[in-house]
Write an enzyme that holds these catalytic residues in place. Structure first.
Site, PDB file in Angstrom:
ATOM      1  CG  ASP A 128       6.216   3.177   0.984  1.00 29.24           C
ATOM      2  OD1 ASP A 128       6.320   4.175   1.724  1.00 29.24           O
ATOM      3  OD2 ASP A 128       5.143   2.837   0.454  1.00 29.24           O
TER       4      ASP A 128
ATOM      5  CG  PHE B  48      -1.857   1.241   1.154  1.00 28.92           C
ATOM      6  CD1 PHE B  48      -3.034   1.173   0.440  1.00 28.92           C
ATOM      7  CD2 PHE B  48      -1.535   2.425   1.796  1.00 28.92           C
ATOM      8  CE1 PHE B  48      -3.882   2.277   0.355  1.00 28.92           C
ATOM      9  CE2 PHE B  48      -2.369   3.526   1.734  1.00 28.92           C
ATOM     10  CZ  PHE B  48      -3.554   3.452   1.008  1.00 28.92           C
TER      11      PHE B  48
ATOM     12  CE  LYS C 208       0.725   7.111   6.119  1.00 33.90           C
ATOM     13  NZ  LYS C 208      -0.473   7.813   5.648  1.00 33.90           N
TER      14      LYS C 208
END
Length: 418
Positions: A231, A146, A260
């Site tokens: 990632d 994801f 984030k």
């Protein structure tokens, strides 16, 4: 009062449901304030935040040092675009490179943008440096990945819902089983330019690969001249107990995506960091972003990195994560199939025969703790890194009570439904 006027006097939640796209299914709570590890709803009830916005609020809500950095810079200079130099971007990029061990950084806004940047860099590196014929570059990805919601990224997702109705998708991606080194090696061809992988898969259910997987992937990529791109949008910046999750295996990738937590829980800030050879393929005009690297984002990002070191949050996450997992495992409830994770990124897999994970999250909410399920099978525990041991113990106890409450609602053998 007209019908239209009545619509605008409805509650915030009703307005959201009336005018918003139905692309989310939030828990039934309306939040109005946050401070530290706590959130408050519109009824004044306080909740312990055990999700921290998928790691975006790693420093807690409205951390005073970050709010001060934000407000002071906003009053001075917020956005200029990269058409000009600013006094804030250079120090931010230098700190990013120091903390990641990379040579250069390219700032963006969201995590998905950082991944898109990494994809562009990997392809151009493949053509200009490795010598792959134009249009033939292949990027390996892991099943269960994801990396965001853009059309390129959902195109290489293995989750049917993320793809349904959004094609045709960009070619050039090959999916391999996560954690399977042999499958990774078989998939590498002369046209392979990169392997894009999460050190721990978050949205897939907090999936931790077998020990040595990343190290073996690094060795394979080096041997075949393939870029290893980690990632770290969710796992980076202390979440797993190290600055980067790949550091648990002493792996140095060729590129890293961050996001984030980089925005301090205040605004979107992301970056792609890479070695000189990789980032060197970009020339003026190749790539950019109106807001990426803006003075406000650079200021907050730098303050977040400094705060991470100053408060020892990486070490804190490593220590408290062990306590959290031990506490969850000690519950020994039959509904819990597995507790897994690293640092303060923990997933509890719920037995499907017991309940849906969302039902557990709803019961947990009634106990004063907020989290969110993933794929209706796993309850996430990823609190701000500033959480205390006592607050973690409180969350574990609340989770135990939530499981008991859900169990009490299940039909009992031999008992007729009312």
């Amino acid at each position: 009062m007209s019908l239209r006027q009545a619509e605008f006097t409805a509650s915030p939640r009703e307005l959201e449901e009336r005018f918003g796209a139905r692309n989310y299914h939030p828990l039934p709570v309306t939040l109005v304030r946050g401070e530290g590890v706590f959130l408050w709803d519109d009824q004044g009830r306080r909740y312990l935040d055990m999700m921290s916005a998928y790691s975006a609020v790693s420093f807690g809500h409205s951390h005073p040092a970050l709010v001060q950095a934000l407000t002071e810079q906003a009053a001075r200079l917020a956005v200029t675009s990269r058409a000009f130099h600013t006094d804030r971007l250079g120090p931010f990029l230098a700190r990013l490179c120091r903390d990641t061990g990379m040579d250069r950084a390219l700032p963006m806004n969201t995590g998905a943008e950082a991944v898109e940047t990494a994809i562009k860099a990997a392809r151009k590196w493949g053509y200009k440096v490795k010598g792959v014929p134009e249009g033939q570059a292949r990027i390996l990805v892991a099943e269960g990945n994801f990396a965001g919601r853009t059309t390129t990224i959902v195109g290489f997702s293995s989750e049917p819902q993320y793809r349904d109705g959004f094609g045709p998708f960009a070619p050039g991606f090959v999916s391999v089983p996560y954690g399977d080194v042999a499958a990774l090696e078989r998939a590498i061809t002369p046209q392979t330019v990169a392997f894009l992988v999460e050190p721990i898969q978050g949205e897939a259910g907090i999936i931790v690969p077998p020990a040595g997987y990343l190290r073996a992937a690094r060795e394979l990529c080096t041997r075949h001249r393939v870029l290893l791109i980690c990632d770290e949008v969710q796992t980076g910046l202390g979440r797993t107990g190290r600055m980067l999750a790949c550091q648990h295996e002493d792996v140095v990738p060729d590129g890293i995506t961050l996001g984030k937590a980089l925005g301090g829980g205040l605004l979107p800030v992301s970056a792609f960091c890479a070695r000189e050879e990789v980032m060197g393929v970009f020339r003026p005009g190749d790539h950019g972003s109106t807001f990426g690297g803006n003075p406000l984002g650079a200021t907050v990002g730098l303050a977040a990195l400094e705060l991470l070191e100053r408060e020892g949050l990486c070490e804190r996450a490593l220590h408290l994560g062990e306590r959290l997992m031990q506490g969850l495992r000690a519950l020994r409830h039959p509904a819990v199939r597995e507790v897994r994770g690293r640092g303060l990124l923990v997933g509890v897999e719920i037995d499907r025969d017991f309940a849906h994970a969302r039902s557990v999250c709803e019961a947990l909410m009634r106990e004063g703790v907020l989290s969110k399920d993933t794929h209706d099978t796993v309850v996430r525990f990823a609190p701000p890194l500033t959480v205390s041991a006592a607050q973690l113990d409180e969350a574990v106890a609340a989770f135990g009570r939530a499981l008991v409450a859900v169990q009490a609602l299940r039909p009992q053998p031999g008992r007729k439904a009312a």
